[in-house]
Design a protein around this motif. Structure first.
Motif, PDB file in Angstrom:
ATOM      1  N   ASP A  68       0.802  -1.199   0.068  1.00  0.00           N
ATOM      2  CA  ASP A  68      -0.128  -0.065  -0.070  1.00  0.00           C
ATOM      3  C   ASP A  68       0.884   1.290   0.197  1.00  0.00           C
ATOM      4  O   ASP A  68       0.234   2.319   0.052  1.00  0.00           O
ATOM      5  CB  ASP A  68      -1.143   0.086   1.139  1.00  0.00           C
ATOM      6  N   GLN A 119       6.858   5.618   2.402  1.00  0.00           N
ATOM      7  CA  GLN A 119       6.691   6.860   3.371  1.00  0.00           C
ATOM      8  C   GLN A 119       7.613   6.595   4.577  1.00  0.00           C
ATOM      9  O   GLN A 119       8.118   7.551   5.070  1.00  0.00           O
ATOM     10  CB  GLN A 119       5.345   7.218   3.797  1.00  0.00           C
ATOM     11  N   LEU A 160      10.896   7.657   3.213  1.00  0.00           N
ATOM     12  CA  LEU A 160      11.103   8.998   2.828  1.00  0.00           C
ATOM     13  C   LEU A 160      10.712  10.051   3.963  1.00  0.00           C
ATOM     14  O   LEU A 160      10.617  11.212   3.674  1.00  0.00           O
ATOM     15  CB  LEU A 160      10.095   9.593   1.742  1.00  0.00           C
ATOM     16  N   SER A 161      10.702   9.520   5.325  1.00  0.00           N
ATOM     17  CA  SER A 161      10.270  10.513   6.446  1.00  0.00           C
ATOM     18  C   SER A 161      11.457  11.184   6.975  1.00  0.00           C
ATOM     19  O   SER A 161      11.144  12.055   7.716  1.00  0.00           O
ATOM     20  CB  SER A 161       9.682   9.415   7.515  1.00  0.00           C
ATOM     21  N   GLY A 162      12.477  10.898   6.413  1.00  0.00           N
ATOM     22  CA  GLY A 162      13.680  11.619   6.917  1.00  0.00           C
ATOM     23  C   GLY A 162      14.434  11.131   8.238  1.00  0.00           C
ATOM     24  O   GLY A 162      15.301  11.648   8.903  1.00  0.00           O
ATOM     25  N   GLU A 196      12.928  -0.393  -4.952  1.00  0.00           N
ATOM     26  CA  GLU A 196      13.226   0.306  -6.429  1.00  0.00           C
ATOM     27  C   GLU A 196      12.335  -0.288  -7.345  1.00  0.00           C
ATOM     28  O   GLU A 196      11.800  -1.332  -7.332  1.00  0.00           O
ATOM     29  CB  GLU A 196      14.475   0.072  -6.408  1.00  0.00           C
ATOM     30  N   ARG A 229      10.371   9.512  -8.764  1.00  0.00           N
ATOM     31  CA  ARG A 229      11.111   8.722  -7.668  1.00  0.00           C
ATOM     32  C   ARG A 229      12.597   8.723  -7.667  1.00  0.00           C
ATOM     33  O   ARG A 229      13.075   8.378  -6.653  1.00  0.00           O
ATOM     34  CB  ARG A 229      10.862   7.228  -8.103  1.00  0.00           C
ATOM     35  N   ALA A 280      13.402  11.529  -5.533  1.00  0.00           N
ATOM     36  CA  ALA A 280      13.071  11.220  -4.202  1.00  0.00           C
ATOM     37  C   ALA A 280      14.010  10.406  -3.608  1.00  0.00           C
ATOM     38  O   ALA A 280      14.220  10.323  -2.401  1.00  0.00           O
ATOM     39  CB  ALA A 280      11.609  10.791  -3.957  1.00  0.00           C
ATOM     40  N   LEU A 334      14.078   7.087  -4.412  1.00  0.00           N
ATOM     41  CA  LEU A 334      13.623   5.774  -4.254  1.00  0.00           C
ATOM     42  C   LEU A 334      14.229   5.088  -5.443  1.00  0.00           C
ATOM     43  O   LEU A 334      14.400   3.739  -5.245  1.00  0.00           O
ATOM     44  CB  LEU A 334      12.221   5.662  -4.251  1.00  0.00           C
ATOM     45  N   LEU A 335      14.798   5.728  -6.375  1.00  0.00           N
ATOM     46  CA  LEU A 335      15.452   5.055  -7.333  1.00  0.00           C
ATOM     47  C   LEU A 335      16.786   5.655  -7.646  1.00  0.00           C
ATOM     48  O   LEU A 335      16.846   6.878  -7.544  1.00  0.00           O
ATOM     49  CB  LEU A 335      14.703   5.217  -8.969  1.00  0.00           C
ATOM     50  N   ASP A 336      17.766   4.635  -8.027  1.00  0.00           N
ATOM     51  CA  ASP A 336      19.105   5.013  -8.075  1.00  0.00           C
ATOM     52  C   ASP A 336      19.459   5.378  -9.643  1.00  0.00           C
ATOM     53  O   ASP A 336      19.325   4.377 -10.406  1.00  0.00           O
ATOM     54  CB  ASP A 336      19.997   4.052  -7.584  1.00  0.00           C
ATOM     55  N   ARG A 386      20.749  12.347   2.845  1.00  0.00           N
ATOM     56  CA  ARG A 386      19.427  11.811   2.387  1.00  0.00           C
ATOM     57  C   ARG A 386      18.477  12.115   3.654  1.00  0.00           C
ATOM     58  O   ARG A 386      17.386  12.727   3.152  1.00  0.00           O
ATOM     59  CB  ARG A 386      19.690  10.438   2.365  1.00  0.00           C
ATOM     60  N   HIS A 431      15.123  14.225   2.939  1.00  0.00           N
ATOM     61  CA  HIS A 431      13.799  13.668   3.012  1.00  0.00           C
ATOM     62  C   HIS A 431      12.968  14.495   4.112  1.00  0.00           C
ATOM     63  O   HIS A 431      11.661  14.416   3.988  1.00  0.00           O
ATOM     64  CB  HIS A 431      13.858  12.158   3.291  1.00  0.00           C
ATOM     65  N   LEU A 479      10.922  16.701   2.194  1.00  0.00           N
ATOM     66  CA  LEU A 479      10.425  16.703   1.052  1.00  0.00           C
ATOM     67  C   LEU A 479       9.060  15.896   1.423  1.00  0.00           C
ATOM     68  O   LEU A 479       9.022  15.095   2.377  1.00  0.00           O
ATOM     69  CB  LEU A 479      11.297  15.606   0.423  1.00  0.00           C
ATOM     70  N   TYR A 502       6.233  13.387  -0.793  1.00  0.00           N
ATOM     71  CA  TYR A 502       6.082  12.726  -2.030  1.00  0.00           C
ATOM     72  C   TYR A 502       4.758  12.098  -1.950  1.00  0.00           C
ATOM     73  O   TYR A 502       4.266  11.463  -1.051  1.00  0.00           O
ATOM     74  CB  TYR A 502       7.033  11.518  -1.867  1.00  0.00           C
ATOM     75  N   GLU A 535      -0.273   5.450  -5.330  1.00  0.00           N
ATOM     76  CA  GLU A 535      -0.766   4.958  -4.286  1.00  0.00           C
ATOM     77  C   GLU A 535      -0.972   5.988  -3.028  1.00  0.00           C
ATOM     78  O   GLU A 535       0.014   6.812  -2.999  1.00  0.00           O
ATOM     79  CB  GLU A 535      -0.269   3.774  -3.532  1.00  0.00           C
TER      80      GLU A 535
END
Lengths: 226, 205
Positions: free
Chosen positions: A82, A87, A90-92, A226, B45, B48, B50-52, B69, B73, B76, B78, B82
């Motif tokens: 989901d 997240q 990406l939350s830092g 990824e 992505r 962000a 999430l992809l290199d 990083r 983040h 940021l 995103y 979803e």
């Protein structure tokens, strides 16, 4: 203000507990599996208590390992599907720390209930009452180590489409030391010996797991996203 | 503040991003356009982290985003395809967690954001019972609350009604007015009141 690390762990734990109690079937399934395995052995092997007692460590530990594999599939899968795991990343905040909190909750919801219900299974296998505390302690500590190892392999199989089989294949070899020392501890407890030796080894594996597994799991999850 | 330089990214055999470069200063909005499969999501992505990317660099405040990083983040937000909400939790519980792990947030702030995105009425229902558009409104409240200076939005208006699409445009306007940056993948152009809006067409070969 940026959320402090302890509060992050508390939020992750509270969320996972709340989710687990809203979906109790997922919680009970591995536990039921363990109890069924333990019940089937006295029915199929022999009703003779002395022989069952010899098989008890093996039955309990193989049951616990397979049940933990069942539970492991749910560790990251839903969150990855989901998008909430993204997240997390990406939350830092430190992903390592958040996954460690997640893994601890996972143990509280799978390994710990299993260890606590083990006396019922152990009694059916003819384990003497005096050995029960040791059985519970060894399964609880071993289960914690299994959850930590499992967090790494669950992270590694995130990207795989049907990761279930792969997850088992990856986890089993890593789980063997835990299985060996755990079964040894339970065996010694049943025969009335001191269990300190194998418990120290289990403890060492758990400590190694606490220090390294969350780091490896976080790296694996980042790749898996990824 | 955000600078993307020469991004090349392969997905298997496909060369998806072929040297994408752009800069965005504070208060600027970059709209990514292009046909389906042009690499809009991939670019978002990659920015962000999430992809290199195989080649190229993303810089944030003159520093490579990769090496800073966690700091990057924390600035940021995103919003992906979803909405990243747990179906078994209510909208409110979802936000308390997803915003809470980033910064300390009060219940009042969450309420205000939910009112703003028109999600207050259904914020106490489990997310799995909500429609796709309602989920998106809850997710937008999360983006608002993140307190981030860089918004990466992947088709933010999907599933939203006319009113909701207007809301997205207003929210982006406000973000730009706060000297924030918005990078959004869109299918139809958006009418924004202020700020510099630039289009980056990924489909052009």
């Amino acid at each position: 203000m940026k959320t402090p690390a302890l509060e992050v762990a508390r939020l992750v734990a509270a969320r996972d507990l709340r989710l687990a109690f809203r979906k109790p079937s997922q919680l009970l399934q591995p536990l039921m599996f363990f109890m069924i395995v333990a019940t089937l052995f006295p029915l199929t092997l022999t009703p003779e208590m002395s022989r069952l007692r010899d098989a008890a460590p093996g039955v309990l530990w193989v049951g616990a390992l397979l049940s933990s594999l069942l539970a492991l599939e749910f560790l990251f899968r839903d969150d990855a599907q989901d998008g909430t795991l993204e997240q997390f990343a990406l939350s830092g905040q430190s992903l390592t720390w958040m996954l460690f909190a997640k893994t601890c909750v996972h143990w509280m919801l799978s390994g710990l209930p299993l260890a606590l219900s083990a006396p019922i299974a152990a009694a059916m296998l003819g384990v003497p009452a005096a050995a029960m505390w040791s059985v519970v302690a060894s399964l609880a500590l071993g289960g914690f180590a299994l959850s930590l190892v499992g967090a790494v392999t669950a992270g590694l199989t995130l990207g795989a489409r049907r990761g279930g089989v792969l997850l088992s294949l990856l986890t089993l070899p890593l789980a063997v030391p835990i299985l060996v020392f755990g079964a040894a501890a339970t065996g010694r407890a049943i025969s009335g010996d001191d269990i300190a030796g194998p418990m120290y080894y289990l403890g060492a594996i758990a400590v190694l797991g606490v220090t390294l597994a969350p780091l490896a799991a976080a790296a694996a999850v980042r790749i898996g996203l990824e | 503040m955000l600078s993307v330089a020469g991004l090349h990214l392969w997905r298997g055999e496909r060369h998806v991003l072929r040297g994408v470069s752009f800069d965005a200063a504070a208060g600027e909005c970059v709209l990514l356009t292009g046909r389906n499969g042009a690499g809009k999501t991939t670019l978002l992505r990659a920015i962000a982290g999430l992809l290199d990317p195989e080649e190229g660099q993303v810089n944030w405040r003159e520093r490579p985003a990769r090496s800073t990083r966690d700091e990057f983040h924390s600035q940021l937000a995103y919003l992906g395809h979803e909405p990243a909400l747990k179906g078994d939790l209510t909208g409110c519980e979802n936000l308390r967690f997803s915003v809470g792990i980033r910064r300390t947030v009060s219940a009042g702030e969450i309420d205000a954001a939910l009112v703003r995105t028109g999600a207050k009425d259904f914020a106490d229902r489990p997310v799995r019972t909500l429609s796709a558009g309602q989920r998106r409104r809850v997710a937008l409240a999360g983006v608002m609350l993140a307190g981030a200076s860089l918004w990466l939005l992947d088709e933010p208006t999907t599933n939203l009604d006319a009113d909701g699409q207007q809301l997205v445009a207003t929210l982006i306007d406000e973000q730009l007015a706060r000297a924030g940056i918005v990078v959004a993948a869109v299918h139809h152009s958006m009418s924004l009141a202020r700020g510099t809006v630039r289009q980056l067409d990924l489909g052009a070969r």
